[in-house]
Motif scaffolding. Sequence first.
Motif, PDB file in Angstrom:
ATOM      1  N   SER A 197      33.970  42.404  38.428  1.00 17.34           N
ATOM      2  CA  SER A 197      33.970  43.580  37.558  1.00 17.34           C
ATOM      3  C   SER A 197      34.113  44.850  38.385  1.00 17.34           C
ATOM      4  O   SER A 197      34.912  45.731  38.052  1.00 17.34           O
ATOM      5  CB  SER A 197      32.670  43.621  36.746  1.00 17.34           C
ATOM      6  N   GLU A 198      33.355  44.939  39.474  1.00 18.41           N
ATOM      7  CA  GLU A 198      33.461  46.100  40.360  1.00 18.41           C
ATOM      8  C   GLU A 198      34.861  46.188  40.958  1.00 18.41           C
ATOM      9  O   GLU A 198      35.420  47.288  41.078  1.00 18.41           O
ATOM     10  CB  GLU A 198      32.428  46.014  41.477  1.00 18.41           C
ATOM     11  N   ASN A 199      35.422  45.046  41.339  1.00 21.66           N
ATOM     12  CA  ASN A 199      36.770  45.013  41.917  1.00 21.66           C
ATOM     13  C   ASN A 199      37.795  45.504  40.901  1.00 21.66           C
ATOM     14  O   ASN A 199      38.704  46.272  41.250  1.00 21.66           O
ATOM     15  CB  ASN A 199      37.106  43.596  42.385  1.00 21.66           C
ATOM     16  N   ALA A 200      37.649  45.087  39.652  1.00 21.74           N
ATOM     17  CA  ALA A 200      38.581  45.542  38.609  1.00 21.74           C
ATOM     18  C   ALA A 200      38.472  47.057  38.432  1.00 21.74           C
ATOM     19  O   ALA A 200      39.492  47.744  38.302  1.00 21.74           O
ATOM     20  CB  ALA A 200      38.280  44.832  37.292  1.00 21.74           C
ATOM     21  N   ASP A 201      37.237  47.580  38.458  1.00 20.30           N
ATOM     22  CA  ASP A 201      37.055  49.030  38.360  1.00 20.30           C
ATOM     23  C   ASP A 201      37.706  49.749  39.539  1.00 20.30           C
ATOM     24  O   ASP A 201      38.368  50.774  39.375  1.00 20.30           O
ATOM     25  CB  ASP A 201      35.564  49.388  38.299  1.00 20.30           C
ATOM     26  N   LEU A 202      37.504  49.204  40.736  1.00 19.76           N
ATOM     27  CA  LEU A 202      38.086  49.824  41.928  1.00 19.76           C
ATOM     28  C   LEU A 202      39.615  49.797  41.890  1.00 19.76           C
ATOM     29  O   LEU A 202      40.269  50.782  42.257  1.00 19.76           O
ATOM     30  CB  LEU A 202      37.577  49.122  43.194  1.00 19.76           C
ATOM     31  N   LEU A 203      40.181  48.679  41.431  1.00 17.28           N
ATOM     32  CA  LEU A 203      41.643  48.595  41.326  1.00 17.28           C
ATOM     33  C   LEU A 203      42.162  49.596  40.309  1.00 17.28           C
ATOM     34  O   LEU A 203      43.198  50.240  40.523  1.00 17.28           O
ATOM     35  CB  LEU A 203      42.066  47.172  40.954  1.00 17.28           C
ATOM     36  N   SER A 204      41.438  49.738  39.210  1.00 23.01           N
ATOM     37  CA  SER A 204      41.828  50.715  38.193  1.00 23.01           C
ATOM     38  C   SER A 204      41.769  52.129  38.761  1.00 23.01           C
ATOM     39  O   SER A 204      42.695  52.925  38.569  1.00 23.01           O
ATOM     40  CB  SER A 204      40.897  50.587  36.985  1.00 23.01           C
ATOM     41  N   ASN A 205      40.695  52.431  39.476  1.00 21.41           N
ATOM     42  CA  ASN A 205      40.560  53.748  40.102  1.00 21.41           C
ATOM     43  C   ASN A 205      41.656  53.979  41.142  1.00 21.41           C
ATOM     44  O   ASN A 205      42.184  55.088  41.259  1.00 21.41           O
ATOM     45  CB  ASN A 205      39.185  53.899  40.760  1.00 21.41           C
ATOM     46  N   GLN A 206      41.981  52.928  41.887  1.00 27.54           N
ATOM     47  CA  GLN A 206      43.023  53.048  42.907  1.00 27.54           C
ATOM     48  C   GLN A 206      44.367  53.372  42.258  1.00 27.54           C
ATOM     49  O   GLN A 206      45.100  54.249  42.737  1.00 27.54           O
ATOM     50  CB  GLN A 206      43.128  51.748  43.713  1.00 27.54           C
TER      51      GLN A 206
END
Length: 103
Positions: free
Chosen positions: A56-65
């Motif tokens: 979930s955190e990774n998906a958020d980070l990818l979205s932010n990226q």
Amino acid sequence: MNIILDLIMPALTGIVGWIAGTKKRNNDFLSDLQESINLLSERNKDLLQEVVTLRSENADLLSNQKMMQGEISQLRAENKLLRDEVELLNERLTGIKTITRAK
């Protein structure tokens, strides 16, 4: 008959004791295995929850990226426009300096 009982009873008691001991050892072994399985199952559940959280955190980070990459592209485009404008103003300023020096 007493002699036969005296010979058979210790052997029979030994066999029964051996069977009971074997069954207890097997039950203890199975109990230990079950405890190990329960412990591993709990640890697996904890790790699975951690993996879900990390994904979930990774998906958020990818979205932010991706969002940041879009903003960076926009900033680069704005920067290019500003550089072009500065170049144009510098050219005009150079022209003005030339005119004022000529007088």
